[in-house]
Design a protein around this motif. Structure first.
Motif, PDB file in Angstrom:
ATOM      1  N   GLU A 184     -22.906  -0.843 -17.230  1.00 57.27           N
ATOM      2  CA  GLU A 184     -22.337  -1.275 -16.241  1.00 57.27           C
ATOM      3  C   GLU A 184     -20.435  -1.438 -16.422  1.00 57.27           C
ATOM      4  O   GLU A 184     -19.335  -1.495 -16.728  1.00 57.27           O
ATOM      5  CB  GLU A 184     -22.513  -1.996 -14.733  1.00 57.27           C
ATOM      6  N   LEU A 185     -20.856  -2.298 -17.423  1.00 52.65           N
ATOM      7  CA  LEU A 185     -20.046  -2.887 -18.774  1.00 52.65           C
ATOM      8  C   LEU A 185     -18.732  -1.980 -19.255  1.00 52.65           C
ATOM      9  O   LEU A 185     -17.869  -1.962 -19.559  1.00 52.65           O
ATOM     10  CB  LEU A 185     -20.709  -3.908 -19.420  1.00 52.65           C
ATOM     11  N   VAL A 186     -20.158  -1.446 -20.025  1.00 52.12           N
ATOM     12  CA  VAL A 186     -19.368  -0.547 -20.686  1.00 52.12           C
ATOM     13  C   VAL A 186     -18.483   0.691 -20.097  1.00 52.12           C
ATOM     14  O   VAL A 186     -17.159   1.013 -20.439  1.00 52.12           O
ATOM     15  CB  VAL A 186     -20.606   0.623 -21.419  1.00 52.12           C
ATOM     16  N   LEU A 187     -18.761   1.316 -18.705  1.00 49.86           N
ATOM     17  CA  LEU A 187     -18.235   2.174 -18.000  1.00 49.86           C
ATOM     18  C   LEU A 187     -17.049   1.173 -17.445  1.00 49.86           C
ATOM     19  O   LEU A 187     -15.854   1.587 -17.409  1.00 49.86           O
ATOM     20  CB  LEU A 187     -19.568   2.112 -16.691  1.00 49.86           C
ATOM     21  N   GLU A 188     -17.091  -0.485 -17.110  1.00 49.96           N
ATOM     22  CA  GLU A 188     -15.976  -1.008 -16.432  1.00 49.96           C
ATOM     23  C   GLU A 188     -15.092  -1.090 -17.677  1.00 49.96           C
ATOM     24  O   GLU A 188     -13.405  -1.333 -17.597  1.00 49.96           O
ATOM     25  CB  GLU A 188     -16.504  -2.482 -16.052  1.00 49.96           C
ATOM     26  N   LEU A 189     -14.992  -0.520 -19.134  1.00 44.65           N
ATOM     27  CA  LEU A 189     -14.054  -0.758 -20.415  1.00 44.65           C
ATOM     28  C   LEU A 189     -13.239   0.496 -20.574  1.00 44.65           C
ATOM     29  O   LEU A 189     -13.499   0.885 -21.220  1.00 44.65           O
ATOM     30  CB  LEU A 189     -14.786  -1.847 -21.460  1.00 44.65           C
ATOM     31  N   GLY A 190     -13.977   1.392 -19.867  1.00 43.10           N
ATOM     32  CA  GLY A 190     -13.408   2.722 -19.789  1.00 43.10           C
ATOM     33  C   GLY A 190     -14.347   3.435 -20.839  1.00 43.10           C
ATOM     34  O   GLY A 190     -13.825   4.387 -20.862  1.00 43.10           O
ATOM     35  N   HIS A 191     -15.594   3.303 -20.830  1.00 43.89           N
ATOM     36  CA  HIS A 191     -15.755   4.447 -21.727  1.00 43.89           C
ATOM     37  C   HIS A 191     -17.856   4.711 -21.291  1.00 43.89           C
ATOM     38  O   HIS A 191     -17.804   4.404 -20.945  1.00 43.89           O
ATOM     39  CB  HIS A 191     -16.775   2.845 -22.875  1.00 43.89           C
ATOM     40  N   ALA A 192     -17.934   5.662 -22.324  1.00 41.21           N
ATOM     41  CA  ALA A 192     -19.760   6.347 -20.995  1.00 41.21           C
ATOM     42  C   ALA A 192     -20.417   6.188 -22.029  1.00 41.21           C
ATOM     43  O   ALA A 192     -20.278   5.312 -22.900  1.00 41.21           O
ATOM     44  CB  ALA A 192     -19.379   7.926 -21.806  1.00 41.21           C
ATOM     45  N   TRP A 193     -21.915   6.002 -21.386  1.00 44.58           N
ATOM     46  CA  TRP A 193     -23.430   5.230 -22.226  1.00 44.58           C
ATOM     47  C   TRP A 193     -23.185   6.284 -23.251  1.00 44.58           C
ATOM     48  O   TRP A 193     -23.540   5.835 -24.507  1.00 44.58           O
ATOM     49  CB  TRP A 193     -23.919   4.716 -21.075  1.00 44.58           C
ATOM     50  N   PRO A 194     -23.273   7.653 -23.200  1.00 44.33           N
ATOM     51  CA  PRO A 194     -23.985   8.629 -23.508  1.00 44.33           C
ATOM     52  C   PRO A 194     -22.901   8.545 -25.234  1.00 44.33           C
ATOM     53  O   PRO A 194     -23.791   8.022 -25.984  1.00 44.33           O
ATOM     54  CB  PRO A 194     -23.476   9.879 -23.297  1.00 44.33           C
ATOM     55  N   ASP A 195     -21.558   7.977 -25.139  1.00 43.23           N
ATOM     56  CA  ASP A 195     -20.888   7.629 -26.368  1.00 43.23           C
ATOM     57  C   ASP A 195     -21.292   6.414 -27.454  1.00 43.23           C
ATOM     58  O   ASP A 195     -21.401   7.127 -28.218  1.00 43.23           O
ATOM     59  CB  ASP A 195     -19.397   7.674 -26.137  1.00 43.23           C
ATOM     60  N   LEU A 196     -22.390   5.789 -26.846  1.00 43.96           N
ATOM     61  CA  LEU A 196     -22.894   5.022 -27.493  1.00 43.96           C
ATOM     62  C   LEU A 196     -24.892   5.212 -28.613  1.00 43.96           C
ATOM     63  O   LEU A 196     -24.775   4.530 -29.213  1.00 43.96           O
ATOM     64  CB  LEU A 196     -22.728   2.899 -26.758  1.00 43.96           C
ATOM     65  N   TRP A 197     -24.664   6.687 -27.751  1.00 42.56           N
ATOM     66  CA  TRP A 197     -25.819   6.696 -28.695  1.00 42.56           C
ATOM     67  C   TRP A 197     -25.820   7.235 -29.558  1.00 42.56           C
ATOM     68  O   TRP A 197     -24.690   7.861 -29.845  1.00 42.56           O
ATOM     69  CB  TRP A 197     -26.530   8.092 -27.799  1.00 42.56           C
ATOM     70  N   SER A 198     -26.419   7.495 -30.795  1.00 37.64           N
ATOM     71  CA  SER A 198     -26.536   7.723 -31.900  1.00 37.64           C
ATOM     72  C   SER A 198     -26.782   8.898 -31.843  1.00 37.64           C
ATOM     73  O   SER A 198     -28.032   9.717 -31.676  1.00 37.64           O
ATOM     74  CB  SER A 198     -28.064   6.481 -32.882  1.00 37.64           C
ATOM     75  N   PRO A 199     -25.798   9.473 -32.938  1.00 38.80           N
ATOM     76  CA  PRO A 199     -25.999  10.995 -33.016  1.00 38.80           C
ATOM     77  C   PRO A 199     -27.395  11.101 -33.953  1.00 38.80           C
ATOM     78  O   PRO A 199     -27.923  12.651 -34.051  1.00 38.80           O
ATOM     79  CB  PRO A 199     -25.324  10.964 -33.740  1.00 38.80           C
ATOM     80  N   THR A 200     -28.016  10.620 -34.588  1.00 34.12           N
ATOM     81  CA  THR A 200     -29.356  10.557 -35.178  1.00 34.12           C
ATOM     82  C   THR A 200     -30.180  10.883 -34.469  1.00 34.12           C
ATOM     83  O   THR A 200     -31.371  11.215 -35.135  1.00 34.12           O
ATOM     84  CB  THR A 200     -29.881   9.009 -36.603  1.00 34.12           C
ATOM     85  N   ARG A 201     -30.668  10.145 -33.105  1.00 30.68           N
ATOM     86  CA  ARG A 201     -31.430   9.748 -32.191  1.00 30.68           C
ATOM     87  C   ARG A 201     -31.368  11.233 -31.447  1.00 30.68           C
ATOM     88  O   ARG A 201     -31.137  11.726 -31.286  1.00 30.68           O
ATOM     89  CB  ARG A 201     -31.217   8.595 -31.372  1.00 30.68           C
TER      90      ARG A 201
END
Length: 201
Positions: A184-201
Motif C-alpha cells: 500500500e505504501l509503494v502504491l501511495e508513492l506512485g509505484h507498482a508492486w511488481p516493479d520491485l520484484w527481482s528479475p532473477t526470481r
C-alpha cells in the motif's frame, strides 16, 4: 525495476522480502533507538522507523531513485512498549509477564522515494496470543539466546514459534515487515508492486 533499500539489519525482514520476490540492498541505519522514548507503543514504532528511513535516505551511497524502507517493531503489553531485552534476566521477566496472555506487536514502516522526496508511513498492528509456558520452558528458550535479539523477546519464525498460540492480523507484521502494508505504501508513492520484484526470481 525499482531499487529497494532496507534500512534494517534484521535477517527476518530481509528473508521475508526475499521470499516475496524482492531483493533489497541492506544499509543499516545506525540510529540510536534509545533517543526516542515516552511515546505510546504504536507511535514509538513508527517514529523509530521514520528515523531509520531518513538516516539511510540521506546517505550518498544510496542508489539514485531508490525506495528506502525503515522498519521498527515493539510489543505492547499492559500499555508498555517492549523492545529487545537487554539481558537474559530481562527476557526471563518478560516471558513470566507474557505467558498465557495477549500482546500487540506494532511494526512501524516508513518508505521514502529518493527521486521525489515523498514519504509514506504507517504502523501495522497484530494481536499475539502467547502460550502459558512453565518456568523450565522459559529458561530453555532464554538459553537459546533468540529472545535477546528481537522486539518483545520472541519470534514467530524461530524457536519462539511454538510459544505463539495464534495471532489476529498479518503474520508478516509479527516477523517485522507487513507485506500488504508495504504494498500500500509503494502504491501511495506512485509505484507498482511488481516493479520491485527481482528479475532473477
Amino acid at each position: 525495476m525499482t531499487t529497494l533499500v532496507l534500512a534494517s539489519a534484521s535477517p527476518a525482514r530481509l528473508a521475508t522480502l526475499r521470499a516475496a520476490g524482492l531483493d533489497p540492498t541492506v544499509v543499516v541505519s545506525g540510529v540510536d533507538e534509545s533517543q526516542v522514548s515516552d511515546l505510546p507503543p504504536a507511535e514509538l514504532a513508527l517514529q523509530l522507523a521514520e528515523l531509520k528511513c531518513a538516516a539511510v535516505a540521506a546517505r550518498d551511497d544510496v542508489p539514485p531513485g531508490a525506495l528506502v524502507l525503515g522498519c521498527d517493531s515493539v510489543l505492547e503489553l499492559d500499555g508498555e512498549a517492549l523492545g529487545k531485552p537487554h539481558d537474559p534476566d530481562e527476557a526471563r521477566r518478560r516471558w513470566q509477564a507474557m505467558r498465557g496472555r495477549t500482546g500487540v506487536l506494532h511494526s512501524g514502516h516508513s518508505l521514502r522515494d529518493t527521486a521525489t522526496g515523498r514519504v509514506a508511513a504507517a504502523t501495522g498492528s497484530t494481536a499475539v496470543h502467547f502460550a502459558d509456558l512453565g518456568d523450565d520452558e522459559i529458561e530453555a528458550y532464554v538459553a537459546t539466546g533468540e529472545p535477546l535479539h528481537v522486539a518483545g523477546a520472541f519470534t514467530i519464525d524461530g524457536f519462539g514459534g511454538a510459544y505463539v498460540r495464534g495471532i489476529e492480523g498479518d503474520h508478516h507484521n509479527v516477523v517485522g515487515v507487513s507485506l500488504p502494508l508495504l504494498r500500500e505504501l509503494v502504491l501511495e508513492l506512485g509505484h507498482a508492486w511488481p516493479d520491485l520484484w527481482s528479475p532473477t526470481r
